[in-house]
Design a protein around this motif. Sequence first.
Motif, PDB file in Angstrom:
ATOM      1  N   LYS A  54       0.832  -1.206   0.000  1.00 11.57           N
ATOM      2  CA  LYS A  54       0.000   0.000   0.000  1.00 11.57           C
ATOM      3  C   LYS A  54       0.870   1.261   0.000  1.00 11.57           C
ATOM      4  O   LYS A  54       0.535   2.257  -0.657  1.00 11.57           O
ATOM      5  N   CYS A 100       0.919   4.033  -3.102  1.00 12.14           N
ATOM      6  CA  CYS A 100       0.537   5.436  -2.913  1.00 12.14           C
ATOM      7  C   CYS A 100       1.647   6.400  -3.319  1.00 12.14           C
ATOM      8  O   CYS A 100       1.409   7.602  -3.467  1.00 12.14           O
ATOM      9  N   GLU A 139      -2.535  10.474  -2.426  1.00 14.04           N
ATOM     10  CA  GLU A 139      -2.815   9.040  -2.393  1.00 14.04           C
ATOM     11  C   GLU A 139      -2.484   8.401  -1.043  1.00 14.04           C
ATOM     12  O   GLU A 139      -2.961   7.315  -0.711  1.00 14.04           O
ATOM     13  N   LYS A 182      -3.329   9.366   1.903  1.00  8.41           N
ATOM     14  CA  LYS A 182      -4.437   9.415   2.858  1.00  8.41           C
ATOM     15  C   LYS A 182      -5.234   8.119   2.835  1.00  8.41           C
ATOM     16  O   LYS A 182      -5.545   7.540   3.884  1.00  8.41           O
ATOM     17  N   ALA A 183      -5.574   7.642   1.631  1.00  9.97           N
ATOM     18  CA  ALA A 183      -6.323   6.390   1.510  1.00  9.97           C
ATOM     19  C   ALA A 183      -5.473   5.216   1.984  1.00  9.97           C
ATOM     20  O   ALA A 183      -5.985   4.287   2.628  1.00  9.97           O
ATOM     21  N   ALA A 184      -4.177   5.254   1.688  1.00 11.11           N
ATOM     22  CA  ALA A 184      -3.282   4.185   2.125  1.00 11.11           C
ATOM     23  C   ALA A 184      -3.206   4.135   3.641  1.00 11.11           C
ATOM     24  O   ALA A 184      -3.201   3.053   4.245  1.00 11.11           O
ATOM     25  N   ASN A 185      -3.168   5.297   4.262  1.00 10.54           N
ATOM     26  CA  ASN A 185      -3.123   5.375   5.727  1.00 10.54           C
ATOM     27  C   ASN A 185      -4.346   4.716   6.342  1.00 10.54           C
ATOM     28  O   ASN A 185      -4.238   3.933   7.301  1.00 10.54           O
ATOM     29  N   LYS A 186      -5.510   5.007   5.788  1.00  8.06           N
ATOM     30  CA  LYS A 186      -6.755   4.434   6.310  1.00  8.06           C
ATOM     31  C   LYS A 186      -6.751   2.913   6.175  1.00  8.06           C
ATOM     32  O   LYS A 186      -7.088   2.192   7.124  1.00  8.06           O
ATOM     33  N   MET A 187      -6.349   2.430   5.016  1.00  7.37           N
ATOM     34  CA  MET A 187      -6.317   0.995   4.782  1.00  7.37           C
ATOM     35  C   MET A 187      -5.326   0.303   5.711  1.00  7.37           C
ATOM     36  O   MET A 187      -5.609  -0.752   6.291  1.00  7.37           O
TER      37      MET A 187
END
Length: 304
Positions: A26, A30, A193, A195-200
């Motif tokens: 991930k 990103c 990109e 931000k979404a990786a952090n959440k996942m």
Amino acid sequence: MQSELSIRLNDDGYKNWIKAGLCLQKIRDCLHGFVRTEIEKFHQILLGTNPNLRQRICSNYCRSQGTKFQKACFVCEEWKREILKHHTNQNSTIYWGNCSPLLWPTNAWEVAKVYMPRGQANRRGPENCDAAALLNLFIFCDHFHFERQKLIEVIKCRNDLMHSVEMSVSVEWFKNYRRKILVLLQEFQNIPEAKAANKMIQEVTSSDWKVKMTVTDAVDAAVKFTDEEFDVGEVYNVELDLIKEWAEELSLALEEQEPLQQHLNSLNTFKEFLKRNKELESMLHKELQQLFILEKRLNSGKDL
């Protein structure tokens, strides 16, 4: 596929190994766009800084191999000097064999690979690299200004994963890894990109993948991811990618031959693992053949 995967994921150490590898994927994903844009900028800076680099083409088809790059033509020698000016540790081992010097004037990515670890020769862009290669680029190219120690800590964790003979990590190791990888992501907060990786990554590292199995002859497996069912095929693809990366790392280690017996023992453990997981063995035919060729050469005492 599902039944054997579910059995493997019931081993907590192996499951954490897969989850840790997924987080690295991930991070790599990103960073693709950011790295490509910044390396193009860096390449333009080099061209604008040194007039000798402009509109000149290598006419000698200069080549590099491993850590050696000698007898360069004037153009390639100029590029080499300029590239080294921006290397943060010129006394470290530099894998010139990662790149094609004659492409430096026209291909920014061939310049970037000078700052990366071994094994990048066939990587045609950031999307083909693993996370460690990109993090090393950030460390050794002074165009980037991320906090060095945060990058180093995650690279160390990645190396733990790739050097784990049993493909297994402890709960305590995984907790420490989670902390380090989330700290690193703070460095990338200006990359959209990320931000979404952090959440996942927070979801992956804080949840358990619960494997449900029936007690019938036909095993029906489902991987639970947080409160939703995570596609088994996705987990399997992550697993396959990680094992291929592990096998590639072992191939590079065998080529360097130090410490040889330790690496040969790792290969034997890997073969035993695949014997227990036949569907993986069939999917890793190419990687296994490469390892077997290296093993045969080493056992016969021939140079690689």
